[in-house]
Motif scaffolding. Structure first.
Motif, mmCIF file in Angstrom:
data_model
loop_
_atom_site.group_PDB
_atom_site.id
_atom_site.type_symbol
_atom_site.label_atom_id
_atom_site.label_comp_id
_atom_site.label_asym_id
_atom_site.label_seq_id
_atom_site.Cartn_x
_atom_site.Cartn_y
_atom_site.Cartn_z
ATOM 1 N N ALA A 1 -4.018 -3.501 -0.705
ATOM 2 C CA ALA A 1 -3.082 -2.489 -0.293
ATOM 3 C C ALA A 1 -1.740 -2.932 -0.167
ATOM 4 N N THR A 2 -1.210 -3.757 0.451
ATOM 5 C CA THR A 2 0.186 -4.254 0.850
ATOM 6 C C THR A 2 0.651 -4.855 -0.414
ATOM 7 N N LEU A 3 0.195 -5.011 -1.506
ATOM 8 C CA LEU A 3 0.786 -5.385 -2.894
ATOM 9 C C LEU A 3 1.542 -4.222 -3.490
ATOM 10 N N ALA A 4 1.367 -2.935 -2.807
ATOM 11 C CA ALA A 4 1.912 -1.923 -3.522
ATOM 12 C C ALA A 4 3.480 -1.818 -3.566
ATOM 13 N N ALA A 5 3.921 -1.099 -4.354
ATOM 14 C CA ALA A 5 5.532 -0.886 -4.297
ATOM 15 C C ALA A 5 5.958 -0.199 -3.218
ATOM 16 N N ASN A 6 7.071 -0.720 -2.591
ATOM 17 C CA ASN A 6 7.634 0.172 -1.491
ATOM 18 C C ASN A 6 9.299 -0.326 -1.181
ATOM 19 N N SER A 7 10.031 0.862 -0.989
ATOM 20 C CA SER A 7 11.563 0.324 -0.813
ATOM 21 C C SER A 7 11.790 -0.637 -0.084
ATOM 22 N N HIS A 8 12.816 -1.366 -0.806
ATOM 23 C CA HIS A 8 13.445 -2.347 -0.123
ATOM 24 C C HIS A 8 12.493 -3.672 0.214
ATOM 25 N N ASN A 9 11.106 -3.792 -0.177
ATOM 26 C CA ASN A 9 10.216 -4.364 0.287
ATOM 27 C C ASN A 9 10.066 -4.438 1.920
ATOM 28 N N THR A 10 10.136 -3.349 2.391
ATOM 29 C CA THR A 10 10.302 -3.196 3.872
ATOM 30 C C THR A 10 8.731 -3.055 4.342
ATOM 31 N N PHE B 1 7.154 7.652 2.983
ATOM 32 C CA PHE B 1 6.102 8.342 2.874
ATOM 33 C C PHE B 1 5.602 7.977 1.405
ATOM 34 N N ALA B 2 6.340 7.842 0.620
ATOM 35 C CA ALA B 2 6.218 7.411 -0.609
ATOM 36 C C ALA B 2 5.701 6.052 -0.966
ATOM 37 N N SER B 3 6.188 5.072 -0.142
ATOM 38 C CA SER B 3 5.614 3.904 -0.058
ATOM 39 C C SER B 3 4.018 3.685 0.448
ATOM 40 N N LEU B 4 3.801 4.737 1.503
ATOM 41 C CA LEU B 4 2.598 4.914 1.942
ATOM 42 C C LEU B 4 1.656 5.280 0.870
ATOM 43 N N GLY B 5 1.861 6.175 0.144
ATOM 44 C CA GLY B 5 1.129 6.743 -0.956
ATOM 45 C C GLY B 5 0.875 5.609 -1.958
ATOM 46 N N CYS B 6 1.792 4.883 -2.403
ATOM 47 C CA CYS B 6 1.598 3.596 -2.986
ATOM 48 C C CYS B 6 0.635 2.630 -2.425
ATOM 49 N N ALA B 7 0.567 2.428 -1.147
ATOM 50 C CA ALA B 7 -0.461 1.587 -0.694
ATOM 51 C C ALA B 7 -1.831 2.099 -0.530
ATOM 52 N N ASP C 1 -7.610 -4.567 -11.810
ATOM 53 C CA ASP C 1 -7.157 -6.115 -12.121
ATOM 54 C C ASP C 1 -5.722 -6.213 -12.245
ATOM 55 N N ALA C 2 -4.827 -5.100 -12.216
ATOM 56 C CA ALA C 2 -3.437 -4.946 -12.433
ATOM 57 C C ALA C 2 -2.775 -5.208 -11.150
ATOM 58 N N ILE C 3 -3.412 -4.730 -10.035
ATOM 59 C CA ILE C 3 -2.984 -4.858 -8.625
ATOM 60 C C ILE C 3 -2.158 -6.204 -8.268
ATOM 61 N N PRO C 4 -2.673 -7.216 -8.630
ATOM 62 C CA PRO C 4 -2.107 -8.566 -8.027
ATOM 63 C C PRO C 4 -0.977 -9.022 -9.065
ATOM 64 N N LYS C 5 -1.139 -8.515 -10.330
ATOM 65 C CA LYS C 5 -0.020 -8.573 -11.410
ATOM 66 C C LYS C 5 1.035 -7.826 -11.280
ATOM 67 N N PRO D 1 10.174 -13.841 -10.456
ATOM 68 C CA PRO D 1 9.120 -14.372 -9.224
ATOM 69 C C PRO D 1 8.730 -13.011 -8.625
ATOM 70 N N PHE D 2 7.493 -13.048 -7.968
ATOM 71 C CA PHE D 2 6.980 -11.932 -7.348
ATOM 72 C C PHE D 2 7.505 -11.908 -5.899
ATOM 73 N N SER D 3 7.625 -10.804 -5.456
ATOM 74 C CA SER D 3 8.266 -10.545 -4.130
ATOM 75 C C SER D 3 7.019 -11.048 -3.085
ATOM 76 N N ALA D 4 7.607 -11.377 -1.898
ATOM 77 C CA ALA D 4 6.663 -11.923 -0.845
ATOM 78 C C ALA D 4 5.861 -10.505 -0.086
ATOM 79 N N ARG D 5 4.975 -10.877 0.625
ATOM 80 C CA ARG D 5 4.204 -9.949 1.467
ATOM 81 C C ARG D 5 3.778 -10.423 2.832
ATOM 82 N N ARG D 6 3.829 -9.851 3.960
ATOM 83 C CA ARG D 6 3.417 -10.392 5.170
ATOM 84 C C ARG D 6 1.777 -10.574 5.249
#
Length: 352
Positions: free
Chosen positions: A45-54, A87-93, A136-140, A339-344
């Motif tokens: 779920a956390t690999l979703a798009a989100n603003s500023h990668n916050t 809230f749009a970021s929550l929808g992506c996740a 299959d596309a989620i991690p890519k 390069p991919f963005s980092a995630r916590r």
């Protein structure tokens, strides 16, 4: 001079390596097992798009399902004063979570309501059929903020993108018409110019920039310079260089070039202006992004015309939906990955 050279060399050593960064990011994007635990489903779920990668989310696990709650400590108050992007970021996740659970025999349904503290609830049971291509596309998937190759997308693939992003309560307007893309470009440049002229916006953006691989690994969030096609720099040097080069003229030239290289633009417009519909817009956007990834397409946000409120009516009229508030804007096309963005770590966003 020798001492100065030594300090500079030490700074370069301490900035970390791209090899270490890529290995760290790859670990967060490793494939799910056939019977993953809740934390691994949340990791997807956390690999979703989100603003500023916050990554403005928290997760609470129960027997009934998984709640996705807003993390208001990660607000970006200047660019997103009403928490629309949050809230749009929550929808992506939420969409990532639903797709991942459905693919791993935990189907369920998403719902939104005040009883969920303004968040989204994924309730186990029922749900839509598994969607292997999107799963299959989620991690890519990544927001690829670089130049594309200008190649057109065929009508069949455009129809596939539209079908994937069909979420009740949200309208998607796709355009590949060059004249209309140029009109969107003009709005992007106008918004970009206004934002860069706002010192508070620039300070907020700068606070979320990560210049070195080590800095990006340690924080696990933010906008890493290499993920935008810019060079990695020592953490102490990056802010200095940013102040020198982050100017409206150069940024506008970059956006104009990137839009000219894009195959098309997608605009997501929810039918109501409230948090529930912002979540729905995020879900539609995430589904579009995953389907684009499955088709070999890249995408990136160009949200300036929705972030600068005075430009929203012009964008709404341009896409044929006057009087509505556009939610999200993406360009898409064929191009090379960055390069991919980092995630916590998932454990850091799960509430006990």
């Amino acid at each position: 001079m020798v001492a100065g050279a030594g300090v500079a060399f030490l700074g370069l050593r301490n900035m970390g390596s791209m090899e270490d960064y890529n290995a760290s990011v790859a670990a967060t994007r490793s494939a799910l097992t056939q019977a993953p635990g809740m934390s691994d489903l949340i990791r997807y779920a956390t690999l979703a798009a989100n603003s500023h990668n916050t990554q403005p989310w928290r997760f609470r696990i129960s027997d009934a399902g998984i709640e996705i709650l807003p993390d208001l400590t990660r607000q970006i108050a200047i660019v997103d004063p009403d928490n629309h992007h949050l809230f749009a970021s929550l929808g992506c996740a939420a969409e990532n979570l639903a797709i991942a659970c459905g693919a791993r025999s935990r189907p369920g349904e998403l719902s939104f309501g005040p009883e969920n503290d303004g968040g989204v609830m994924y309730t186990f049971g029922g749900g839509a059929p598994a969607e292997p291509a999107l799963f299959d596309a989620i991690p890519k998937r990544q927001s690829t903020r670089g130049d594309y190759d200008g190649k057109a997308v065929c009508n069949r693939d455009l129809q596939t993108l539209s079908a994937a992003a069909a979420v009740p309560g949200v309208d998607l307007v796709l355009t590949t018409d060059r004249a209309r893309i140029e009109r969107v470009r003009d709005l992007v440049l106008a918004g970009n110019t206004a934002q860069i002229a706002d010192a508070a916006f620039v300070r907020e953006l700068k606070a979320w920039l990560r210049f070195s691989p080590r800095q990006a690994i340690l924080t696990g969030d933010g906008l890493f310079s290499a993920s935008s096609g810019n060079p990695a720099l020592p953490a102490w040097l990056g802010p200095i260089m940013f102040d020198l080069v982050f100017k409206a003229k150069a940024e506008n030239e970059k956006y104009a070039r990137q839009l000219a290289s894009s195959a098309g633009i997608a605009v997501f417009v929810a039918r109501k202006e409230d948090r529930e519909h912002w979540v729905l817009a995020g879900r539609a956007c995430q589904r579009f992004a995953l389907q684009a990834t499955a088709l070999g397409l890249k995408h990136a946000f160009i949200n300036q015309p929705v972030e600068v409120a005075s430009l929203r009516p012009d964008l709404a009229a341009l896409v044929g939906l006057p009087g509505r508030r556009p939610d999200l804007v993406m360009r898409f096309g064929y191009g090379a990955a960055l390069p991919f963005s980092a995630r916590r770590p998932a454990e850091s966003v799960i509430l006990s």
